[in-house]
Design an enzyme around this catalytic site. Structure first.
Site, PDB file in Angstrom:
ATOM      1  CB  SER A 138      -2.525 -52.048  71.427  1.00 28.89           C
ATOM      2  OG  SER A 138      -2.913 -53.958  71.561  1.00 28.89           O
ATOM      3  CE  LYS A 164       0.647 -54.441  70.844  1.00 27.45           C
ATOM      4  NZ  LYS A 164       0.329 -53.455  71.328  1.00 27.45           N
TER       5      LYS A 164
END
Length: 221
Positions: free
Chosen positions: A39, A108
């Site tokens: 990700s 993230k």
């Protein structure tokens, strides 16, 4: 016999001291984590070992552009299987001393902080924060800033996070209800701010935070 016993006792004490120092450092200063998914490509690769700064979330300010590691705010990841009793006990000791992360953690990039309006008009458009388009040079090559249209407001004391590999990141967008309330991550869940990749050596690097990309964004109204 007594000499051997003393030698082993000294070794045990040394190991205990080293382990205690390690636990203190990783509890209050820095902590290692392993990147489990794609990700955050190409910024971070699967299997990369990163070190995060734990001081900033405790005493400093988490800013737009920061790469952060945070505890699963609720069903973002699959639970880690407990395995048998022996391996379960070993895992628990490793978690207590931060040789491994307790529970489920994710990494993230912060793109919005409390009060920010984060939006995108869909495929082919840039991400906007408080009406300002963001040039996201950290995105994986060929990946769009957002494939679908959305517009949310980040609640106070929370952050909106997105992966650098937007097409393969179950981030705040994936877990939200369209308002920003469910997908935003509480500041209290943030474990640390990314410092550097330390392993493998071929990927060793730092400076993954991109606060400059948000320099022209005005404060939330």
């Amino acid at each position: 016999m007594e000499g051997k016993a003393k030698l082993w006792r000294d070794r045990v004490i040394l190991v205990a001291v080293v382990w205690a120092v390690w636990a203190l450092i990783t509890t209050f200063l820095v902590q290692p984590f392993r990147i489990p998914s794609a990700s955050m490509e190409n910024t971070l690769q699967i299997g990369d070992r990163i070190v995060v700064n734990k001081i900033t979330p405790r005493f400093g300010e988490v800013k737009r552009g920061d790469v952060v590691v945070f505890k699963d705010p609720g069903d973002w990841t699959q639970p880690v299987p407990s395995g048998n009793a022996v391996f379960g006990a070993i895992r628990k000791v490793a978690e207590v001393t931060h040789l491994s992360a307790s529970g489920s953690h994710l990494v993230k990039r912060v793109v919005g902080v409390g009060g920010d309006k984060v939006s995108c008009d869909g495929s082919g458009n840039k991400l906007k924060v408080n009406g300002v388009e963001i040039t996201e040079t950290y995105l994986k090559s060929g990946v769009q800033p957002c494939a679908e249209k959305f517009s949310i407001t980040v609640p106070d004391n929370k952050v909106w996070v997105m992966g650098d590999n937007r097409s393969d990141s179950a981030d705040s967008r994936f877990h939200d209800d369209g308002t920003g309330k469910l997908g935003s991550v509480p500041l209290s869940d943030i474990t640390g701010k990314g410092l550097a990749v330390v392993w493998p050596i071929s990927n060793a690097s730092g400076g993954h935070n991109a606060e400059d990309a948000f320099a022209k964004v005005p404060a939330a109204e």
